[in-house]
Design an enzyme around this catalytic site. Structure first.
Site, short mmCIF file in Angstrom:
data_model
loop_
_atom_site.label_atom_id
_atom_site.label_comp_id
_atom_site.label_asym_id
_atom_site.label_seq_id
_atom_site.Cartn_x
_atom_site.Cartn_y
_atom_site.Cartn_z
CG HIS A 142 -2.04 -0.93 1.22
ND1 HIS A 142 -2.79 -1.19 0.11
CD2 HIS A 142 -2.57 -1.68 2.21
CE1 HIS A 142 -3.74 -2.07 0.41
NE2 HIS A 142 -3.62 -2.39 1.67
N GLY A 302 -18.26 -5.82 -3.85
CA GLY A 302 -17.49 -5.94 -5.09
C GLY A 302 -18.18 -5.29 -6.27
P1 PAP Z 1 -7.26 -4.10 0.95
O1 PAP Z 1 -6.73 -2.93 0.18
O2 PAP Z 1 -7.51 -3.78 2.38
O3 PAP Z 1 -6.47 -5.34 0.79
P2 PAP Z 1 -9.22 -4.56 -1.13
O4 PAP Z 1 -9.15 -5.96 -1.55
O5 PAP Z 1 -8.63 -3.52 -2.00
O6 PAP Z 1 -8.70 -4.43 0.38
O7 PAP Z 1 -10.70 -4.08 -0.95
C1 PAP Z 1 -11.79 -4.89 -0.78
C2 PAP Z 1 -12.77 -4.39 -1.80
O8 PAP Z 1 -12.57 -5.13 -3.02
C3 PAP Z 1 -14.17 -4.68 -1.36
O9 PAP Z 1 -14.99 -3.72 -2.00
P3 PAP Z 1 -16.42 -3.30 -1.46
O10 PAP Z 1 -16.26 -2.97 0.00
O11 PAP Z 1 -16.83 -2.10 -2.27
O12 PAP Z 1 -17.30 -4.44 -1.70
C4 PAP Z 1 -14.37 -6.08 -1.92
O13 PAP Z 1 -15.71 -6.47 -2.00
C5 PAP Z 1 -13.72 -5.91 -3.29
N1 PAP Z 1 -13.29 -7.19 -3.86
C6 PAP Z 1 -12.67 -8.23 -3.27
N2 PAP Z 1 -12.44 -9.21 -4.14
C7 PAP Z 1 -12.92 -8.80 -5.33
C8 PAP Z 1 -13.00 -9.40 -6.63
N3 PAP Z 1 -12.53 -10.61 -6.85
N4 PAP Z 1 -13.57 -8.69 -7.62
C9 PAP Z 1 -14.04 -7.45 -7.41
N5 PAP Z 1 -14.02 -6.83 -6.20
C10 PAP Z 1 -13.46 -7.49 -5.17
#
Ligand code: PAP
Length: 335
Positions: A142, A302
């Site tokens: 990050h 997502g």
């Molecule tokens: P991080 O930076 O803390 O590791 P990160 O994975 O970037 O987290 O963020 C999670 C977001 O990505 C969530 O979004 P939302 O809160 O708007 O729903 C999560 O749902 C989304 N996410 C995780 N996996 C996927 C995927 N395979 N495809 C699309 N979106 C995803």
């Protein structure tokens, strides 16, 4: 290849690391501080609000990391699609090694397959863990681009960064939900108004969202072979095209044979929100005393545009104004 073979065992901590720990301990009390969203404090370090472990990780990377030309860094501002990009890159790079029906992503969260750079750089106080990962190493960060040492960012170094960003309105909403899940029991939840204010001021993990994007965006313009910038919205809209673009960027384009076998389609399906969020490993609550974050916390909706269910029209307007103003004249936009 099994997951256990991806990571080596850890050796003894070295003295150099202890010096960096000491320098960090001395530096932290001298930095401006603010309250964090789920950790106690954020510190303003080189223009970005970061928690103490992130700062220490950055200092350790600067002091000790030995980059390889084959290194691939998955870079994001939090909640921009880190989990998704980790999964996509892991499956693109290792596509010849696994059967898609028995793929490691069906048994492990992407965090286990693509380690968190600033976290594992000081695993047991030494770089032996990160040094022992076989090439090509995939590491997730990050950290803002400007915090990396020049031996990783200048044109003589061949390591590459793949960055993903997302409409800040969705980032804010995603981060707000995440923060409230992570806040210790007994600590009241953060209100949307509170986090909106902090986010707009850039007082948010890993600093101002807009400055974070700009750092990587400018680097991608200056060094297009080193830094690739993606947008979450584009990957949602055209996942196949984006996967091909990433593979080309990494120098491992899909062959006509792979295209015939629909490998790109397999990767997109495997890494989709629908598939990943339904894997047992990502559905179960993996929270523990040592690790307060559960795999399931990384899968919420997502979707693109969920912000409209949470932000007031005035909040969305202010965020759009900041975005327009910050990105004006840079060639970057979310439209
Ligand atoms: P991080 O930076 O803390 O590791 P990160 O994975 O970037 O987290 O963020 C999670 C977001 O990505 C969530 O979004 P939302 O809160 O708007 O729903 C999560 O749902 C989304 N996410 C995780 N996996 C996927 C995927 N395979 N495809 C699309 N979106 C995803």
């Amino acid at each position: 290849m099994e997951t256990s073979k991806i990571f080596p065992s850890v050796e003894t901590p070295d003295e150099g690391h202890q010096n960096t720990f000491k320098n960090c301990d001395e530096l932290l009390p001298t930095l401006p501080q603010s309250k964090g969203w789920w950790v106690d404090q954020l510190f303003q370090y080189q223009g970005f609000w970061i928690h103490s472990l992130g700062i220490r990780g950055s200092m350790l990377i600067n002091d000790h990391f030995k980059p390889r030309p084959t290194d691939i860094i998955v870079a994001t501002s939090p909640k921009c699609g880190t989990t998704w990009l980790r999964a996509l890159l892991f499956s693109i790079i290792n596509r010849a090694s696994f059967d898609f029906n028995r793929h490691p992503l069906r048994k492990a969260n992407p965090r286990e397959l693509v380690p968190f750079f600033e976290g594992i750089i000081h695993k047991d106080g030494s770089t032996s863990f990160v040094d022992g990962i076989p090439s090509p190493r995939l590491l997730s960060t990050h950290l803002p681009y400007s915090l990396f040492p020049t031996r990783m960012t200048d044109d003589t170094s061949a390591c590459r960064f793949v960055y993903i960003c997302r409409d800040p309105k969705d980032v804010l909403v995603s981060k707000w939900h995440f923060a409230n899940k992570l806040r210790p029991k007994g600590v009241p939840p953060l209100s949307l108004e509170e986090v909106f204010d902090l986010f707009c001021k850039g007082v948010s993990h890993y600093g101002s969202f807009w400055d974070h994007v700009l750092g990587y965006w400018k680097a991608s313009l200056e060094s297009p072979k080193k830094v690739l910038c993606l947008k979450y919205e584009d990957v949602k809209k055209e996942p196949l095209g984006c996967v091909r673009k990433v593979a080309n960027f990494l120098g491992v384009p899909f062959t006509p044979e792979e295209e015939n076998k629909e490998i790109v389609e397999e990767i997109v399906k495997l890494c989709s929100f629908e598939n990943m969020s339904n894997q047992d490993v990502n559905k179960s609550d993996t929270r523990s005393q040592e690790n307060p974050i559960s795999n399931s916390d990384f899968f919420r909706k997502g979707e693109v545009g969920d912000w409209a269910n949470h932000l007031s029209p005035q909040m969305s307007e202010i965020l759009d104004q900041i975005t327009e103003q910050k990105f004006q004249g840079t060639g970057f936009s979310f439209h």
